[in-house]
Design a protein around this motif. Structure first.
Motif, PDB file in Angstrom:
ATOM      1  N   ALA A 127       0.798  -1.229   0.000  1.00 46.85           N
ATOM      2  CA  ALA A 127       0.000   0.000   0.000  1.00 46.85           C
ATOM      3  C   ALA A 127       0.831   1.279   0.000  1.00 46.85           C
ATOM      4  O   ALA A 127       0.557   2.198  -0.794  1.00 46.85           O
ATOM      5  N   PRO A 128       1.857   1.415   0.859  1.00 48.56           N
ATOM      6  CA  PRO A 128       2.610   2.676   0.858  1.00 48.56           C
ATOM      7  C   PRO A 128       3.400   2.919  -0.425  1.00 48.56           C
ATOM      8  O   PRO A 128       3.846   4.051  -0.659  1.00 48.56           O
ATOM      9  N   ARG A 129       3.551   1.899  -1.245  1.00 45.19           N
ATOM     10  CA  ARG A 129       4.354   2.012  -2.476  1.00 45.19           C
ATOM     11  C   ARG A 129       3.479   2.118  -3.726  1.00 45.19           C
ATOM     12  O   ARG A 129       4.001   2.151  -4.841  1.00 45.19           O
ATOM     13  N   MET A 130       2.167   2.163  -3.563  1.00 49.44           N
ATOM     14  CA  MET A 130       1.269   2.197  -4.705  1.00 49.44           C
ATOM     15  C   MET A 130       1.044   3.628  -5.182  1.00 49.44           C
ATOM     16  O   MET A 130       1.327   4.596  -4.476  1.00 49.44           O
ATOM     17  N   ALA A 131       0.533   3.749  -6.411  1.00 48.39           N
ATOM     18  CA  ALA A 131       0.319   5.061  -7.027  1.00 48.39           C
ATOM     19  C   ALA A 131      -0.813   5.813  -6.343  1.00 48.39           C
ATOM     20  O   ALA A 131      -1.714   5.214  -5.736  1.00 48.39           O
ATOM     21  N   HIS A 132      -0.780   7.129  -6.459  1.00 49.88           N
ATOM     22  CA  HIS A 132      -1.896   7.947  -5.990  1.00 49.88           C
ATOM     23  C   HIS A 132      -3.152   7.551  -6.774  1.00 49.88           C
ATOM     24  O   HIS A 132      -3.125   7.422  -7.997  1.00 49.88           O
ATOM     25  N   GLY A 133      -4.250   7.325  -6.066  1.00 46.73           N
ATOM     26  CA  GLY A 133      -5.482   6.908  -6.718  1.00 46.73           C
ATOM     27  C   GLY A 133      -5.586   5.421  -6.964  1.00 46.73           C
ATOM     28  O   GLY A 133      -6.518   4.966  -7.631  1.00 46.73           O
ATOM     29  N   ALA A 134      -4.646   4.648  -6.430  1.00 53.25           N
ATOM     30  CA  ALA A 134      -4.657   3.199  -6.629  1.00 53.25           C
ATOM     31  C   ALA A 134      -5.789   2.540  -5.841  1.00 53.25           C
ATOM     32  O   ALA A 134      -6.387   3.145  -4.944  1.00 53.25           O
ATOM     33  N   THR A 135      -6.044   1.282  -6.187  1.00 55.45           N
ATOM     34  CA  THR A 135      -7.121   0.515  -5.541  1.00 55.45           C
ATOM     35  C   THR A 135      -6.602  -0.836  -5.081  1.00 55.45           C
ATOM     36  O   THR A 135      -5.881  -1.512  -5.812  1.00 55.45           O
ATOM     37  N   ILE A 136      -6.990  -1.213  -3.862  1.00 52.19           N
ATOM     38  CA  ILE A 136      -6.775  -2.579  -3.387  1.00 52.19           C
ATOM     39  C   ILE A 136      -8.152  -3.239  -3.343  1.00 52.19           C
ATOM     40  O   ILE A 136      -9.062  -2.770  -2.650  1.00 52.19           O
ATOM     41  N   LEU A 137      -8.298  -4.316  -4.099  1.00 52.73           N
ATOM     42  CA  LEU A 137      -9.591  -4.980  -4.254  1.00 52.73           C
ATOM     43  C   LEU A 137      -9.588  -6.329  -3.565  1.00 52.73           C
ATOM     44  O   LEU A 137      -8.696  -7.154  -3.798  1.00 52.73           O
ATOM     45  N   THR A 138     -10.580  -6.564  -2.722  1.00 52.74           N
ATOM     46  CA  THR A 138     -10.762  -7.863  -2.082  1.00 52.74           C
ATOM     47  C   THR A 138     -12.049  -8.500  -2.616  1.00 52.74           C
ATOM     48  O   THR A 138     -12.793  -7.887  -3.367  1.00 52.74           O
ATOM     49  N   GLN A 139     -12.293  -9.737  -2.200  1.00 55.82           N
ATOM     50  CA  GLN A 139     -13.497 -10.447  -2.618  1.00 55.82           C
ATOM     51  C   GLN A 139     -14.346 -10.773  -1.410  1.00 55.82           C
ATOM     52  O   GLN A 139     -13.853 -11.285  -0.400  1.00 55.82           O
ATOM     53  N   GLY A 140     -15.636 -10.466  -1.502  1.00 56.59           N
ATOM     54  CA  GLY A 140     -16.572 -10.760  -0.430  1.00 56.59           C
ATOM     55  C   GLY A 140     -17.594 -11.806  -0.856  1.00 56.59           C
ATOM     56  O   GLY A 140     -17.597 -12.267  -1.998  1.00 56.59           O
ATOM     57  N   ALA A 141     -18.459 -12.175   0.086  1.00 55.55           N
ATOM     58  CA  ALA A 141     -19.474 -13.201  -0.165  1.00 55.55           C
ATOM     59  C   ALA A 141     -20.858 -12.575  -0.247  1.00 55.55           C
ATOM     60  O   ALA A 141     -21.118 -11.521   0.346  1.00 55.55           O
ATOM     61  N   ALA A 142     -21.744 -13.239  -0.966  1.00 57.96           N
ATOM     62  CA  ALA A 142     -23.126 -12.782  -1.065  1.00 57.96           C
ATOM     63  C   ALA A 142     -23.769 -12.731   0.317  1.00 57.96           C
ATOM     64  O   ALA A 142     -23.332 -13.394   1.267  1.00 57.96           O
ATOM     65  N   PHE A 143     -24.823 -11.945   0.435  1.00 49.17           N
ATOM     66  CA  PHE A 143     -25.522 -11.767   1.715  1.00 49.17           C
ATOM     67  C   PHE A 143     -25.867 -13.115   2.337  1.00 49.17           C
ATOM     68  O   PHE A 143     -26.385 -14.012   1.668  1.00 49.17           O
ATOM     69  N   ASP A 144     -25.569 -13.238   3.618  1.00 45.29           N
ATOM     70  CA  ASP A 144     -25.843 -14.469   4.360  1.00 45.29           C
ATOM     71  C   ASP A 144     -26.317 -14.074   5.755  1.00 45.29           C
ATOM     72  O   ASP A 144     -25.587 -13.421   6.504  1.00 45.29           O
ATOM     73  N   PRO A 145     -27.549 -14.447   6.106  1.00 50.30           N
ATOM     74  CA  PRO A 145     -28.089 -14.029   7.402  1.00 50.30           C
ATOM     75  C   PRO A 145     -27.342 -14.599   8.599  1.00 50.30           C
ATOM     76  O   PRO A 145     -27.499 -14.120   9.720  1.00 50.30           O
ATOM     77  N   THR A 146     -26.504 -15.614   8.381  1.00 48.48           N
ATOM     78  CA  THR A 146     -25.778 -16.214   9.504  1.00 48.48           C
ATOM     79  C   THR A 146     -24.493 -15.457   9.847  1.00 48.48           C
ATOM     80  O   THR A 146     -23.846 -15.772  10.845  1.00 48.48           O
ATOM     81  N   ARG A 147     -24.123 -14.481   9.028  1.00 48.75           N
ATOM     82  CA  ARG A 147     -22.859 -13.783   9.260  1.00 48.75           C
ATOM     83  C   ARG A 147     -22.787 -13.180  10.664  1.00 48.75           C
ATOM     84  O   ARG A 147     -21.751 -13.266  11.332  1.00 48.75           O
ATOM     85  N   ALA A 148     -23.867 -12.589  11.123  1.00 44.14           N
ATOM     86  CA  ALA A 148     -23.865 -11.930  12.432  1.00 44.14           C
ATOM     87  C   ALA A 148     -23.557 -12.912  13.566  1.00 44.14           C
ATOM     88  O   ALA A 148     -23.027 -12.508  14.607  1.00 44.14           O
ATOM     89  N   GLN A 149     -23.851 -14.188  13.351  1.00 49.04           N
ATOM     90  CA  GLN A 149     -23.573 -15.191  14.378  1.00 49.04           C
ATOM     91  C   GLN A 149     -22.087 -15.533  14.471  1.00 49.04           C
ATOM     92  O   GLN A 149     -21.662 -16.202  15.417  1.00 49.04           O
ATOM     93  N   HIS A 150     -21.325 -15.073  13.481  1.00 45.41           N
ATOM     94  CA  HIS A 150     -19.922 -15.461  13.392  1.00 45.41           C
ATOM     95  C   HIS A 150     -18.966 -14.274  13.547  1.00 45.41           C
ATOM     96  O   HIS A 150     -17.808 -14.363  13.130  1.00 45.41           O
ATOM     97  N   LEU A 151     -19.419 -13.194  14.165  1.00 47.84           N
ATOM     98  CA  LEU A 151     -18.573 -12.005  14.265  1.00 47.84           C
ATOM     99  C   LEU A 151     -17.301 -12.269  15.068  1.00 47.84           C
ATOM    100  O   LEU A 151     -16.214 -11.783  14.705  1.00 47.84           O
TER     101      LEU A 151
END
Length: 256
Positions: free
Chosen positions: A108-132
């Protein structure tokens, strides 16, 4: 499907997971959009990349060496390490959470101005709150705590939870780091997909009149948008490219 517009002309994007699944699809879409793509994966693959680095994301020493070798001024870093169902939970989380986080935080500190770090998430799942508590533990994972993590948290008995946990943790990481590097540092974004490789469930694909694999292509095109200058106002946020799966699940659950 229309040709990918040239949203990334002259940009340099590194993709962790570039040889397989969604990462390969994003490499293809980014190349078509004009980017120079640097591939990174544990499996060798030279398609749609200008150079390639072999990396096992569970090897933190190798990550440190890679971070030192990658060029300054990257415009994008995609953390799309493919989930291998044969990996034990401890190894899967090292490859899907601990390693990618370390690479991003070093780059991150070596990336260009305006750069993006992209991660991958999961579709909505009502059980997520049980796993915080589990999500917090995964985000805090260190080499000294990784061994036995799956046993301590019951993941051996619930292997299908591991890819969800990986996605939840990396989505949370993107939110945590929305403004972590200040106005000149990279922003973060999370691409929400219907499955780890971006493919649509068969029933949903049929509803939309699509081949299941088209979900991967559409998710990759959305990734290109998130990497582009058109998305500069998006940081720390998740964008769903899951064929409406999250919307259908949430509205059904909430009676809307």
């Amino acid at each position: 499907m229309q040709a990918m517009p040239a949203l990334l002309p002259g940009k340099r994007v590194a993709i962790l997971g570039s040889a397989r699944g969604l990462g390969l699809a994003v490499a293809k879409a980014a190349t078509e959009a004009g980017a120079e793509v640097i591939g990174i994966d544990a499996v060798t693959g030279f398609d749609h990349v200008t150079e390639f680095y072999h990396l096992d994301p569970s090897d933190l020493g190798a990550i440190d060496r890679l971070a030192a070798a990658l060029p300054e001024g990257l415009d994008g870093l995609c953390l799309l390490s493919a989930h291998d169902p044969s990996d034990a939970p401890d190894l899967a989380l090292m490859r899907g959470v601990m390693g990618p986080k370390r690479l991003a935080e070093q780059m991150a500190p070596r990336m260009a101005h305006g750069a993006t770090i992209l991660t991958q998430g999961a579709a909505f799942d009502p059980t997520r709150a049980q796993h915080l508590a589990l999500i917090r533990a995964a985000l805090a994972l260190r080499p000294e705590t990784a061994v036995g993590f799956g046993q301590r948290w019951g993941l051996i008995a619930e292997p299908m939870l591991v890819p969800k946990l990986t996605a939840w943790a990396m989505a949370a990481w993107a939110m945590q780091h929305a403004n972590a590097w200040g106005p000149l540092g990279p922003r973060t974004a999370c691409l929400v997909t219907a499955s780890p490789d971006g493919r649509l469930p068969a029933a949903l694909a049929a509803t939309r009149g699509l081949d299941a694999g088209m979900g991967q292509t559409q998710a990759a095109q959305t990734a290109v948008f998130l990497l582009s200058a058109l998305a500069t106002g998006i940081t720390g946020a998740a964008l769903a490219a899951d064929g409406g799966l999250s919307a259908e699940t949430q509205t059904s659950l909430e009676g809307l």
